[in-house]
Design an enzyme around this catalytic site. Structure first.
Site, PDB file in Angstrom:
ATOM      1  N   HIS A   1       0.870  -1.177   0.000  1.00  0.00           N
ATOM      2  CA  HIS A   1       0.000   0.000   0.000  1.00  0.00           C
ATOM      3  C   HIS A   1       0.908   1.228   0.000  1.00  0.00           C
ATOM      4  O   HIS A   1       1.907   1.279   0.722  1.00  0.00           O
ATOM      5  CB  HIS A   1      -0.859   0.040   1.262  1.00  0.00           C
ATOM      6  CG  HIS A   1      -1.803  -1.105   1.400  1.00  0.00           C
ATOM      7  ND1 HIS A   1      -1.406  -2.351   1.866  1.00  0.00           N
ATOM      8  CD2 HIS A   1      -3.143  -1.192   1.147  1.00  0.00           C
ATOM      9  CE1 HIS A   1      -2.461  -3.152   1.898  1.00  0.00           C
ATOM     10  NE2 HIS A   1      -3.520  -2.480   1.470  1.00  0.00           N
TER      11      HIS A   1
ATOM     12  N   HIS B   1      28.195  -0.862   9.027  1.00  0.00           N
ATOM     13  CA  HIS B   1      26.903  -0.252   8.718  1.00  0.00           C
ATOM     14  C   HIS B   1      26.129  -1.211   7.818  1.00  0.00           C
ATOM     15  O   HIS B   1      26.541  -2.352   7.595  1.00  0.00           O
ATOM     16  CB  HIS B   1      27.086   1.116   8.063  1.00  0.00           C
ATOM     17  CG  HIS B   1      27.937   1.091   6.835  1.00  0.00           C
ATOM     18  ND1 HIS B   1      27.414   1.005   5.580  1.00  0.00           N
ATOM     19  CD2 HIS B   1      29.288   1.112   6.678  1.00  0.00           C
ATOM     20  CE1 HIS B   1      28.393   0.983   4.685  1.00  0.00           C
ATOM     21  NE2 HIS B   1      29.539   1.049   5.334  1.00  0.00           N
TER      22      HIS B   1
END
Length: 331
Positions: free
Chosen positions: A9, A177
């Site tokens: 959505h 990271h």
């Protein structure tokens, strides 16, 4: 290669597709479709139909959708029902799930096998800080894993062949990271991530953050350069597959000169600071960096200049020449 369709959505699928490429690199055989506020089931169905047609191989297709029972899920179900012996849907899409699906295509050829595999990774990606807020079962498992991983091994014990294995040695100013914890970890399969830095080893906050950033099943820790030199000679690390992270090329040079047997350095990211020049989008160097890379080259070290595994390799000699030219112009 298994085709993947991300569906949601609103713009969620578009955004998570972009995030996935930032971390894991550009992906082939992947499509993303969204249901806009003014659209209905027929619209998203038509988009999915077009997405399926865009896939190179339609034999194996995996849908990753946002909500179980939502419109994207319901429309994807219509396609999967006609191919339920091979295709699959997984709901509850999050970024760890998407990254794991991408990585799994290297070793798995079935959409349904990947679907089963990525569910646990998606669950593991949901964590809480501070840790006391984590559900009791998850905290208990975490404590058990920590206890097992920190059990002492008697000095002089020889594990495996007695020599630590380096699956990747990387220079990255950001250290551990997303691109490292997912993209590089998935393609190199280390058992341990080691940040080698005198500066970070003195910073308890950064050490804690690095430890917490480790992907599931991989322990991460920070050591000073001299400790890494000692680890190189310690036979207790003979069963260890290590991904080594250096913050600077100077740290890598010190470690290698001290005896750490690294033959190739992946150069991933060097942040800009005053006095440096931008050589490309992710690498900035000063004269000290250029001279250090030249010393590493004289020691026989080779360079793999890539941000993520799927990136094309860049020519280090050309980058160093460009850096030197820019530095000279700056004087």
């Amino acid at each position: 290669m298994v085709g993947i369709i991300l569906a949601s959505h609103g713009g969620f699928a578009d955004g998570i597709f972009q995030s996935g490429e930032m971390i894991f690199g550009q992906q082939e055989n992947v499509a993303h479709v969204i249901l806009k506020p003014d659209e209905g089931p027929d619209d998203i169905y038509a988009k999915m139909e077009k997405a399926i047609e865009s896939l190179d191989d339609k034999e194996q297709v995996l849908f990753l959708v946002d909500l179980w029972g939502g419109t994207p899920f319901n429309q994807a179900s219509k396609f999967v029902e006609a191919h339920k012996d091979k295709w699959a849907i997984v709901a509850g899409m999050n970024l760890p799930m998407v990254i794991e699906a991408y990585a799994s295509r290297f070793s798995m050829e079935s959409a349904q096998e990947i679907a089963t595999h990525i569910v646990e990774t998606a669950k593991d990606g949901v964590k809480v800080m501070p840790e006391k807020l984590q559900p009791k079962e998850a905290v208990s498992m975490s404590a058990q894993e920590t206890s097992q991983s920190t059990g002492s091994i008697p000095e002089g014990t020889v594990l495996g062949d007695g020599h630590i294995k380096y699956v990747l040695a990387r220079i990255d100013s950001r250290l551990l990271h997303g691109q490292v914890a997912t993209g590089w970890t998935k393609t190199t399969n280390p058992t341990r991530i080691i940040v080698v830095s005198d500066n970070v080893a003195k910073d308890n906050l950064r050490k804690t953050m690095i430890s917490q950033a480790a992907p599931a099943g991989v322990k991460a820790n920070t050591v000073p350069i001299q400790k890494m030199i000692e680890v190189e000679k310690d036979p207790r690390f003979g069963d260890t597959r290590a991904l080594i992270l250096f913050e600077t090329p100077e740290d890598a040079l010190k470690a290698i000169q001290g005896g750490v047997k690294i033959n190739e350095l992946n150069v991933g990211s060097m942040a800009y600071s005053e006095g440096k020049v931008n050589v490309n989008q992710v690498l900035a160097m000063n004269q000290k960096d250029v001279d250090t890379f030249k010393q590493l080259k004289e020691l026989g070290v080779k360079f793999d200049v890539r941000k993520v595994p799927s990136s094309d390799r860049e020519d280090m000699d050309k980058l160093l020449s460009k850096a030197q030219q820019l530095i000279n112009e700056q004087k």
